[in-house]
Write an enzyme that holds these catalytic residues in place. Sequence first.
Site, mmCIF file in Angstrom:
data_model
loop_
_atom_site.group_PDB
_atom_site.id
_atom_site.type_symbol
_atom_site.label_atom_id
_atom_site.label_comp_id
_atom_site.label_asym_id
_atom_site.label_seq_id
_atom_site.Cartn_x
_atom_site.Cartn_y
_atom_site.Cartn_z
ATOM 1 N NE ARG A 102 -10.662 5.748 -0.731
ATOM 2 C CZ ARG A 102 -10.960 5.639 -2.014
ATOM 3 N NH1 ARG A 102 -11.825 6.468 -2.555
ATOM 4 N NH2 ARG A 102 -10.429 4.703 -2.761
ATOM 5 C CB CYS A 126 -11.002 10.996 2.079
ATOM 6 S SG CYS A 126 -10.449 12.206 3.246
ATOM 7 C CB VAL A 133 -10.047 -0.700 -3.869
ATOM 8 C CG1 VAL A 133 -10.713 0.431 -3.108
ATOM 9 C CG2 VAL A 133 -10.771 -0.971 -5.183
ATOM 10 C CG LEU A 135 -2.025 -1.813 -4.025
ATOM 11 C CD1 LEU A 135 -1.084 -0.976 -3.180
ATOM 12 C CD2 LEU A 135 -1.233 -2.743 -4.937
ATOM 13 C CG ASP A 316 -3.735 11.067 7.992
ATOM 14 O OD1 ASP A 316 -3.915 11.372 6.794
ATOM 15 O OD2 ASP A 316 -4.245 10.059 8.514
ATOM 16 C CB ILE A 338 1.427 9.354 1.458
ATOM 17 C CG1 ILE A 338 2.639 9.289 2.405
ATOM 18 C CG2 ILE A 338 0.503 8.163 1.689
ATOM 19 C CD1 ILE A 338 3.515 8.087 2.232
#
Length: 429
Positions: A102, A126, A133, A135, A316, A338
């Site tokens: 990505r 991922c 995309v 933003l 993460d 998130i």
Amino acid sequence: MDRIHITGGAPLQGEIPISGAKNAALPLMIASLLTGETVELANVPRLADIASLLRILGNHGVDHMVVGKRPGQTSETGQTIRLTASNVIDTTAPYELVSTMRASFWVVAPLLARFGEAKVSMPGGCAIGTRPVDLLLMALERLGASIEIDGGYVVARTRNGLRGAEIVFPKVTVGGTHVALMAAALAQGTSVIENAAREPEVVDLAACLTKMGARIEGVGTPRIVVEGVSRLGGARHEVLPDRIETGTYAMAVAMTGGDVILRDTRAELLHSALDVLATTGTEVTALPDGIRVRRNGAGVAAVDVTTDPFPGFPTDLQAQFMALMTRARGQSRIRETIFENRFMHVQELARLGARIRLDGDLAVVDGVERLKGAPVMATDLRASVSLVIAGLAAEGETTINRVYHLDRGFEALEAKLGRCGAQIRRERA
């Protein structure tokens, strides 16, 4: 396809060197497209995603050379890479390359800023939610780019160069902030980025851009001001330590018990995660050149956590923390704010005996006395390493399939854990 076999039960003891951050190295490598001079990056991890991005940059005509290591790095860790984009031959990033990762979509920003055009395939990589995309493209449009979607490609153009503007992100976006920084660095005039991401990897990119001649203020705060310049030059920059790798190994120590020093890292990169870990009863001590993590005696206490943008608890590390909570005393509630669809590891942890209930963005984990080894399947990068953590504490053997996910983000994982006493081996296909 490779598999990893783990026989659980051994406490971790020793030292683990922390690699450079992949999430910092990728935008730094992409930023080399902003100049025709050489950008030298030290402490770049040896990972599949790094190799993929080198192929993508090579497709554009970027020359690269691996020139050495930092003192103390082994043959399996770390590298210094020189990137020179003096002969860019193509501003198109094709599907077969971009679909592998990505972050490679971010090449749209430096290509557009420096050459006035870019044609980049919509991203792959991922499988965590949709990760739109929109933003990123909004930021480029605010700077004066025209954007079209044609046959699965984003076609971005500007007639007379990008122009400074105010960019207000409706929500915090790391990728959007990376793209806005790179594009604004070569835009005419002043750009203001509001609701900017504050992650250390964003700060690291801005530090390198500044060495290249960019004029940036406010990085590390929600408001960044960029005064565009006409050209950028070369620079030498060392990639910051990987805070996600740091947190991952810290949680592995907490899971198994033991005493490990994590070298070449900094506690301030992940204060929130380390504070949560300390609340579980794990001893965490900041050192001048790393972090000591120790847990002896009783198991960890259950702790609730909610993921948030930096400086909050990192998304993460959510899967790794969930693995730790599977054997905690009591019940833990883990909320993911998130990304949607980031609980794919739950089903596989359940195969080891974990008790987890899902309710939308909430996972409720009831700690169990023991986990038992079983065959499991990695579904994404962070989910795969959560299975490693669980396997280190499970009774018997755990076999993890589809470990190519691990190779995307964890450098020399088996070697690092093995040197601390873990019984872990890779079966190569």
